[in-house]
Structures are given as C-alpha cells and as structure tokens.
Scaffold this active site. Structure first.
Site, PDB file in Angstrom:
ATOM      1  N   ASN A   9      30.520  64.554   2.318  1.00 46.31           N
ATOM      2  CA  ASN A   9      30.869  64.194   0.943  1.00 46.31           C
ATOM      3  C   ASN A   9      29.681  63.405   0.399  1.00 46.31           C
ATOM      4  O   ASN A   9      29.513  62.230   0.728  1.00 46.31           O
ATOM      5  CB  ASN A   9      32.149  63.346   0.931  1.00 46.31           C
ATOM      6  CG  ASN A   9      32.498  62.870  -0.462  1.00 46.31           C
ATOM      7  OD1 ASN A   9      31.860  63.249  -1.444  1.00 46.31           O
ATOM      8  ND2 ASN A   9      33.514  62.028  -0.560  1.00 46.31           N
ATOM      9  N   LYS A  11      29.165  62.420  -2.482  1.00 48.07           N
ATOM     10  CA  LYS A  11      29.548  61.497  -3.569  1.00 48.07           C
ATOM     11  C   LYS A  11      28.540  61.636  -4.720  1.00 48.07           C
ATOM     12  O   LYS A  11      28.032  62.732  -4.957  1.00 48.07           O
ATOM     13  CB  LYS A  11      29.686  60.065  -3.040  1.00 48.07           C
ATOM     14  CG  LYS A  11      30.625  60.005  -1.825  1.00 48.07           C
ATOM     15  CD  LYS A  11      31.031  58.620  -1.406  1.00 48.07           C
ATOM     16  CE  LYS A  11      31.969  58.701  -0.208  1.00 48.07           C
ATOM     17  NZ  LYS A  11      32.456  57.396   0.221  1.00 48.07           N
ATOM     18  N   HIS A  97      40.555  61.685  -3.030  1.00 48.33           N
ATOM     19  CA  HIS A  97      39.701  60.670  -2.402  1.00 48.33           C
ATOM     20  C   HIS A  97      40.066  59.292  -2.969  1.00 48.33           C
ATOM     21  O   HIS A  97      40.362  59.162  -4.155  1.00 48.33           O
ATOM     22  CB  HIS A  97      38.228  60.985  -2.653  1.00 48.33           C
ATOM     23  CG  HIS A  97      37.323  60.180  -1.773  1.00 48.33           C
ATOM     24  ND1 HIS A  97      37.058  58.853  -2.003  1.00 48.33           N
ATOM     25  CD2 HIS A  97      36.670  60.498  -0.640  1.00 48.33           C
ATOM     26  CE1 HIS A  97      36.262  58.399  -1.051  1.00 48.33           C
ATOM     27  NE2 HIS A  97      36.013  59.368  -0.201  1.00 48.33           N
ATOM     28  N   GLU A  99      38.337  56.878  -3.798  1.00 48.00           N
ATOM     29  CA  GLU A  99      37.497  56.435  -4.925  1.00 48.00           C
ATOM     30  C   GLU A  99      37.997  57.056  -6.233  1.00 48.00           C
ATOM     31  O   GLU A  99      37.952  56.420  -7.288  1.00 48.00           O
ATOM     32  CB  GLU A  99      36.026  56.796  -4.648  1.00 48.00           C
ATOM     33  CG  GLU A  99      35.456  55.902  -3.541  1.00 48.00           C
ATOM     34  CD  GLU A  99      34.333  56.507  -2.727  1.00 48.00           C
ATOM     35  OE1 GLU A  99      33.769  57.542  -3.142  1.00 48.00           O
ATOM     36  OE2 GLU A  99      34.018  55.953  -1.663  1.00 48.00           O
ATOM     37  N   GLU A 169      41.340  58.818   5.609  1.00 37.32           N
ATOM     38  CA  GLU A 169      40.216  57.914   5.382  1.00 37.32           C
ATOM     39  C   GLU A 169      40.747  56.513   5.078  1.00 37.32           C
ATOM     40  O   GLU A 169      41.098  56.217   3.925  1.00 37.32           O
ATOM     41  CB  GLU A 169      39.384  58.396   4.189  1.00 37.32           C
ATOM     42  CG  GLU A 169      38.799  59.775   4.367  1.00 37.32           C
ATOM     43  CD  GLU A 169      37.563  59.982   3.499  1.00 37.32           C
ATOM     44  OE1 GLU A 169      36.531  60.354   4.065  1.00 37.32           O
ATOM     45  OE2 GLU A 169      37.624  59.747   2.293  1.00 37.32           O
ATOM     46  N   GLY A 175      32.355  53.352   3.791  1.00 37.61           N
ATOM     47  CA  GLY A 175      31.116  52.746   3.323  1.00 37.61           C
ATOM     48  C   GLY A 175      30.925  51.306   3.775  1.00 37.61           C
ATOM     49  O   GLY A 175      30.036  50.612   3.284  1.00 37.61           O
ATOM     50  N   SER A 215      32.902  55.601   7.636  1.00 40.78           N
ATOM     51  CA  SER A 215      31.797  55.107   8.472  1.00 40.78           C
ATOM     52  C   SER A 215      31.634  55.905   9.770  1.00 40.78           C
ATOM     53  O   SER A 215      31.275  55.348  10.812  1.00 40.78           O
ATOM     54  CB  SER A 215      31.954  53.617   8.764  1.00 40.78           C
ATOM     55  OG  SER A 215      31.928  52.878   7.552  1.00 40.78           O
TER      56      SER A 215
HETATM   57  P1  13P Z   1      31.323  56.865   4.578  1.00 39.42           P
HETATM   58  O1  13P Z   1      31.106  57.854   5.681  1.00 39.42           O
HETATM   59  O2  13P Z   1      30.074  56.571   3.803  1.00 39.42           O
HETATM   60  O3  13P Z   1      32.037  55.650   5.050  1.00 39.42           O
HETATM   61  O4  13P Z   1      32.292  57.578   3.513  1.00 39.42           O
HETATM   62  C1  13P Z   1      33.425  58.196   3.969  1.00 39.42           C
HETATM   63  C2  13P Z   1      34.014  58.956   2.851  1.00 39.42           C
HETATM   64  O5  13P Z   1      34.497  58.390   1.887  1.00 39.42           O
HETATM   65  C3  13P Z   1      33.958  60.422   2.911  1.00 39.42           C
HETATM   66  O6  13P Z   1      34.751  60.989   1.932  1.00 39.42           O
END
Ligand code: 13P
Length: 252
Positions: A9, A11, A97, A99, A169, A175, A215
């Site tokens: 992803n 982002k 997601h 976010e 997640e 992150g 992560s």
């Molecule tokens: P990270 O791997 O950067 O923690 O992000 C995970 C994520 O949100 C994947 O959709």
C-alpha cells in the site's frame, strides 16, 4: 487452499515517475527471485495505476487502487469510480483502511456501497479492519474488530464474501514501528476466522486470506507469516523499497 498474498500500500507516496521506477524494480526482482506461490499486489495512487499495470508482468503482479467512489458515476467531482479503476487494468481495491475511516469519515454504510460497487465491477476488495490503541488497552479488540466486519462484509452473500481478502491492521501498529507480536496477530486472525466460520461456515472461512498489516518489515515478516491464520501482509512503508518488499514476499 487459500492464497498467500503480499500487497503493498503505497499510500500518498511517489510521483508517477518514481512509482513506475519502483514497480519496474519490484517486477524484475519478483521475476528473478519472487516466491511463485505468493500473489503480489501493488496498491498505487490512482494516477499511477495504468502505467504501473503496463510496466509489470500481469501474470505475476496485480495492481490495486487504494479507494474507490461510493457512487457508480455522475456529478461527484474528484471521485474515481470502481468501473474506472477496473478499466485501468487493476484487479483489486483496498477499502476500509483506517486512514480513510479516520481522515475521510468512511463509515460502515459508505464502505458497504464501495464494496458492492467493487464487486459489481469484478475488483477484489482488500477489506481492512483493526482497532485503535485505546481499544487494545481496554482488551476489547476482538469485539471491536468483529463488529467492524459484522457491519460490513459479513452482510454479503456467501458467494460475494468468498471474493474478499481481509486485512487486519491494528491502528497502533500502522507506521509506528510497533508491530503486533506474532501471538497478538495469530490470536486476532484466528478470532476473525472463527467469526467467519460462525457466519458462513468453516469451509468458506478456510478459503479467505487474512493479511496482517502494521509495521511489517523484512525482519518480522517471517515470524508473522508463520502463524497458521496469517496469510500474508498489507505492507505500507516497507513496500516503497523494492529490496525490502521482495524480502517480505519471500518471507514464507
Ligand atoms: P506500515 O507498514 O507503514 O505500518 O503501514 C501499514 C498499512 O497501513 C498498510 O495498509
């Protein structure tokens, strides 16, 4: 046998040129040394999908959007519909997601419309769920996550449900560099699979891939993926480096 899936992803990262460069790098190392039994997916910004799709071996690497509109088409300035995503060559769309839920107010009702449109357009939803830190600290993560699923993909027909990939997640791990322990990941994945089994039957539940995200990196991927109910990963930061991403793909 359910599929092993490693999806990146990206982002809101990379220009088009950087994204194509990354996709080309991933493509060549996947061709050279990628585990053949792992489905690899690149979740790129909308602007990159077509070019990325054209730059990779489509028999080895799938391409995903990170969102789609909750409406089929019409006067919705700035939105990108599921049909548009499909027309680029993408086969997947990440939906739900944390976010998107947190920063863009995506509720279960909105997500249900998006999932329905994705399925109508023959896109595989990679459907995310996961709890915030305070819920984990209160020990109510199982109830929280199962409710997220009950309000959304558990409402689907069995035939549609079978087309979904789920990604767990935990928000506190996204992150932050703070990964769920292998026990925490397995426990939640098992809880999710049991809830699926209760709703759709054990045979259906056994066929659904449940990915871990948060992560995940080359150092911890093997341990996470060794869990019986962890069927791969949804990878943020580490998917932006081709060398890290291939190590995760090959972590099984
Ligand atoms: P990270 O791997 O950067 O923690 O992000 C995970 C994520 O949100 C994947 O959709």
């Amino acid at each position: 046998m359910r599929k092993k899936v490693v999806a990146g992803n990206w982002k809101c990262n990379t220009t088009l040129q950087e994204g194509v460069e990354l996709a080309v790098a991933v493509n060549s190392i996947v061709a050279e040394k990628g585990a053949k039994d792992v489905v690899v997916v690149l979740g790129t910004p909308f602007t990159h999908i077509t070019k990325v799709f054209e730059s990779v071996d489509n028999s080895r690497i799938g391409v995903s959007a990170q969102n789609c509109a909750a409406e089929a088409k019409g006067a919705f300035t700035g939105e990108v519909s599921a049909a548009m995503v499909k027309s680029t060559g993408a086969g997947y769309v990440i939906l739900g997601h944390s976010e998107r839920r947190e920063y863009y107010g995506e509720t279960s009702a909105i997500l249900n419309k998006k999932v329905a449109l994705a399925l109508e357009n023959d896109l595989t939803p990679i459907f995310c769920c996961g709890e915030p830190l305070e819920i984990r600290e209160a020990g109510s993560q199982k109830a929280y996550v199962i409710q997220q699923l009950e309000e959304t993909i558990f409402q689907l027909s069995e035939s549609d449900f079978k087309k979904i990939i789920v990604a767990y997640e935990p928000i506190w791990a996204i992150g932050t560099g703070k990964t769920a322990t292998t026990e925490q990941a397995q426990e939640m994945h098992k809880d999710i699979r049991e809830a699926m089994a209760a709703k759709f039957g054990a045979d259906v539940a056994a066929e659904i891939s449940i990915l871990y995200g948060g992560s995940c990196n080359p150092k911890n991927a093997a341990e996470l993926f060794a869990n019986p109910d962890v069927d791969g990963g949804l990878i943020g930061g580490a998917s932006l480096k081709a060398e890290d991403f291939i190590q995760i793909i090959n972590a099984y």
